[in-house]
Design a protein around this motif. Structure first.
Motif, PDB file in Angstrom:
ATOM      1  N   HIS A 180       0.813  -1.211   0.000  1.00 54.24           N
ATOM      2  CA  HIS A 180       0.000   0.000   0.000  1.00 54.24           C
ATOM      3  C   HIS A 180       0.848   1.263   0.000  1.00 54.24           C
ATOM      4  O   HIS A 180       0.322   2.363  -0.122  1.00 54.24           O
ATOM      5  CB  HIS A 180      -0.933   0.004   1.217  1.00 54.24           C
ATOM      6  CG  HIS A 180      -0.238  -0.318   2.503  1.00 54.24           C
ATOM      7  ND1 HIS A 180      -0.131  -1.612   2.975  1.00 54.24           N
ATOM      8  CD2 HIS A 180       0.406   0.461   3.383  1.00 54.24           C
ATOM      9  CE1 HIS A 180       0.546  -1.604   4.113  1.00 54.24           C
ATOM     10  NE2 HIS A 180       0.887  -0.368   4.387  1.00 54.24           N
ATOM     11  N   THR A 181       2.170   1.116   0.162  1.00 55.17           N
ATOM     12  CA  THR A 181       3.080   2.268   0.072  1.00 55.17           C
ATOM     13  C   THR A 181       4.112   1.992  -1.019  1.00 55.17           C
ATOM     14  O   THR A 181       4.576   0.858  -1.178  1.00 55.17           O
ATOM     15  CB  THR A 181       3.815   2.507   1.410  1.00 55.17           C
ATOM     16  OG1 THR A 181       4.553   1.326   1.769  1.00 55.17           O
ATOM     17  CG2 THR A 181       2.809   2.825   2.511  1.00 55.17           C
ATOM     18  N   PRO A 182       4.502   3.014  -1.798  1.00 60.48           N
ATOM     19  CA  PRO A 182       5.484   2.797  -2.874  1.00 60.48           C
ATOM     20  C   PRO A 182       6.790   2.230  -2.336  1.00 60.48           C
ATOM     21  O   PRO A 182       7.382   2.763  -1.388  1.00 60.48           O
ATOM     22  CB  PRO A 182       5.684   4.209  -3.441  1.00 60.48           C
ATOM     23  CG  PRO A 182       4.431   4.956  -3.071  1.00 60.48           C
ATOM     24  CD  PRO A 182       4.004   4.398  -1.749  1.00 60.48           C
ATOM     25  N   GLY A 183       7.218   1.122  -2.928  1.00 63.57           N
ATOM     26  CA  GLY A 183       8.476   0.515  -2.530  1.00 63.57           C
ATOM     27  C   GLY A 183       8.444  -0.195  -1.202  1.00 63.57           C
ATOM     28  O   GLY A 183       9.479  -0.641  -0.706  1.00 63.57           O
ATOM     29  N   GLY A 184       7.268  -0.335  -0.597  1.00 62.70           N
ATOM     30  CA  GLY A 184       7.166  -0.948   0.719  1.00 62.70           C
ATOM     31  C   GLY A 184       6.887  -2.440   0.660  1.00 62.70           C
ATOM     32  O   GLY A 184       7.033  -3.094  -0.377  1.00 62.70           O
ATOM     33  N   GLN A 195      12.098   0.135 -12.953  1.00 61.29           N
ATOM     34  CA  GLN A 195      11.400   0.711 -14.092  1.00 61.29           C
ATOM     35  C   GLN A 195      11.242   2.219 -13.930  1.00 61.29           C
ATOM     36  O   GLN A 195      11.268   2.726 -12.807  1.00 61.29           O
ATOM     37  CB  GLN A 195      10.001   0.086 -14.233  1.00 61.29           C
ATOM     38  CG  GLN A 195       9.994  -1.382 -14.581  1.00 61.29           C
ATOM     39  CD  GLN A 195       8.569  -1.917 -14.677  1.00 61.29           C
ATOM     40  OE1 GLN A 195       7.965  -2.266 -13.686  1.00 61.29           O
ATOM     41  NE2 GLN A 195       8.053  -1.970 -15.898  1.00 61.29           N
ATOM     42  N   PRO A 196      11.079   2.939 -15.041  1.00 61.64           N
ATOM     43  CA  PRO A 196      10.836   4.390 -14.940  1.00 61.64           C
ATOM     44  C   PRO A 196       9.483   4.660 -14.285  1.00 61.64           C
ATOM     45  O   PRO A 196       8.489   4.003 -14.591  1.00 61.64           O
ATOM     46  CB  PRO A 196      10.848   4.860 -16.398  1.00 61.64           C
ATOM     47  CG  PRO A 196      11.518   3.761 -17.162  1.00 61.64           C
ATOM     48  CD  PRO A 196      11.211   2.496 -16.433  1.00 61.64           C
ATOM     49  N   HIS A 212       7.430  10.446 -11.315  1.00 64.71           N
ATOM     50  CA  HIS A 212       8.650  11.079 -10.806  1.00 64.71           C
ATOM     51  C   HIS A 212       9.641  11.330 -11.938  1.00 64.71           C
ATOM     52  O   HIS A 212      10.810  10.937 -11.865  1.00 64.71           O
ATOM     53  CB  HIS A 212       9.289  10.216  -9.710  1.00 64.71           C
ATOM     54  CG  HIS A 212       8.461  10.075  -8.476  1.00 64.71           C
ATOM     55  ND1 HIS A 212       8.637   9.066  -7.550  1.00 64.71           N
ATOM     56  CD2 HIS A 212       7.425  10.819  -8.001  1.00 64.71           C
ATOM     57  CE1 HIS A 212       7.752   9.190  -6.565  1.00 64.71           C
ATOM     58  NE2 HIS A 212       7.010  10.254  -6.827  1.00 64.71           N
ATOM     59  N   ASP A 213       9.158  11.946 -13.012  1.00 60.28           N
ATOM     60  CA  ASP A 213      10.011  12.316 -14.159  1.00 60.28           C
ATOM     61  C   ASP A 213      10.758  11.123 -14.740  1.00 60.28           C
ATOM     62  O   ASP A 213      11.913  11.250 -15.169  1.00 60.28           O
ATOM     63  CB  ASP A 213      11.013  13.409 -13.749  1.00 60.28           C
ATOM     64  CG  ASP A 213      10.321  14.689 -13.290  1.00 60.28           C
ATOM     65  OD1 ASP A 213       9.281  15.027 -13.882  1.00 60.28           O
ATOM     66  OD2 ASP A 213      10.819  15.316 -12.331  1.00 60.28           O
ATOM     67  N   ASP A 214      10.112   9.966 -14.760  1.00 57.16           N
ATOM     68  CA  ASP A 214      10.672   8.745 -15.344  1.00 57.16           C
ATOM     69  C   ASP A 214      11.978   8.301 -14.706  1.00 57.16           C
ATOM     70  O   ASP A 214      12.814   7.656 -15.349  1.00 57.16           O
ATOM     71  CB  ASP A 214      10.860   8.917 -16.857  1.00 57.16           C
ATOM     72  CG  ASP A 214       9.541   8.917 -17.604  1.00 57.16           C
ATOM     73  OD1 ASP A 214       8.579   8.287 -17.105  1.00 57.16           O
ATOM     74  OD2 ASP A 214       9.455   9.554 -18.666  1.00 57.16           O
TER      75      ASP A 214
END
Length: 301
Positions: A36-40, A98-99, A103-105
């Protein structure tokens, strides 16, 4: 999805909420639960609950590596704490780089379960559930990089532990290079060691359960059993002709048993018919057994 949508518990299960909202669906085959959190990470307890839910639903869970698994050694040390050792689940390592268009790829790490689920679906459509979703055909399209590169010796250490590696090959690109369940650890010596064996059994079990519901109002006797053997035999023979089983003949590839040995007089009194189906996924005449139980001989009043 939010954190609350992934929570579990008896109350949520009874009310078909959280993870158990999937009970409202007629059928699902694969379950992915990204963080539920990016990268978590998701909680190991949720992984265990999800695996148990998949066992009850004849589905399969794709488990992601932890965010701190930044090396082969961290994966080896952490595989025992992912939350389950169910043969209804499989673990894939490492994460994908991955891009991120938000966040600007910039290159960021993402869990692989979604991409792996796509490979499962593609393999199912092109070859069938009995084909391992791995190999040079199992390419991760649109994935420029893996966050932990792995070589052959490292793969050779992880695979016997039940960790399916994602690899980069000069010709094939980035591919799935493993097809073991979380009981694929060699020390378990499980008959459900491989993903295609488990998923083929689930496919057969679900298909037969749905395909034999017509027996409910039939007399539970030999004519019914013969009809069941005929219908299921035709289904299994069709799979055999598609190459789902090992063996040169139907006798070596599968068996169907439904008679007075599988359904006793006590079963008849209880209105139950028992069906035993075996298939040979790895070697001819070495059967994995699936048992189906249906109600029969019921009288509508």
């Amino acid at each position: 999805m939010t954190r609350a949508e992934f929570t579990t518990g008896t109350g949520l299960e009874n009310n078909k909420q959280g993870l158990y909202a999937l009970k409202k669906a007629d059928l699902f085959n694969l379950l992915c639960i990204p963080s539920h959190t990016p990268g978590g990470d998701i909680e190991p307890g949720l992984v265990g609950d999800a695996a148990k839910f998949c066992e009850d639903s004849r589905a399969f869970l794709l488990v992601d590596p932890r965010s701190d698994w930044n090396s082969k050694d961290r994966a080896k040390a952490g595989v025992g704490s992912v939350g389950t050792t169910s043969n209804y689940a499989a673990l894939f390592f490492p994460r994908l780089s991955q891009p991120n268009s938000l966040h600007d790829d910039q290159l960021e790490d993402f869990v692989p379960c979604g991409a792996v689920a796509g490979i499962f679906a593609r393999t199912d459509a092109q070859r069938g559930v009995w084909k391992a979703p791995a190999g040079l055909d199992a390419t991760l399209v649109g994935v420029p990089k893996l966050n932990v590169p792995l070589n052959d010796p490292e793969n050779g250490e992880l695979n016997p532990l039940g960790i399916n590696c994602l690899r980069m090959f000069p010709v094939g690109g980035r591919v799935v290079w493993g097809a073991r369940t979380l009981q694929g650890n060699d020390r378990f010596a499980s008959e459900w060691k491989y993903i295609p064996v488990r998923r083929t059994a689930l496919f057969i079990e679900e298909s037969l359960y749905r395909g034999t519901q017509w027996v409910v109002f039939e007399p539970n006797d030999e004519p019914l059993w013969a009809q069941i053997r005929l219908n299921i035999g035709a289904f299994m023979n069709n799979l055999f002709r598609q190459g789902a089983f090992q063996g040169k003949s139907p006798r070596e590839a599968y068996l169907v048993k439904c008679d007075k040995e599988t359904t006793t007089q006590n079963d008849i009194n209880l209105g139950i018919v028992n069906i035993v189906v075996g298939f040979a996924p790895l070697k001819p005449a070495e059967f994995v057994i699936v048992k189906i139980q249906q109600l029969a001989g019921q009288i509508a009043v």
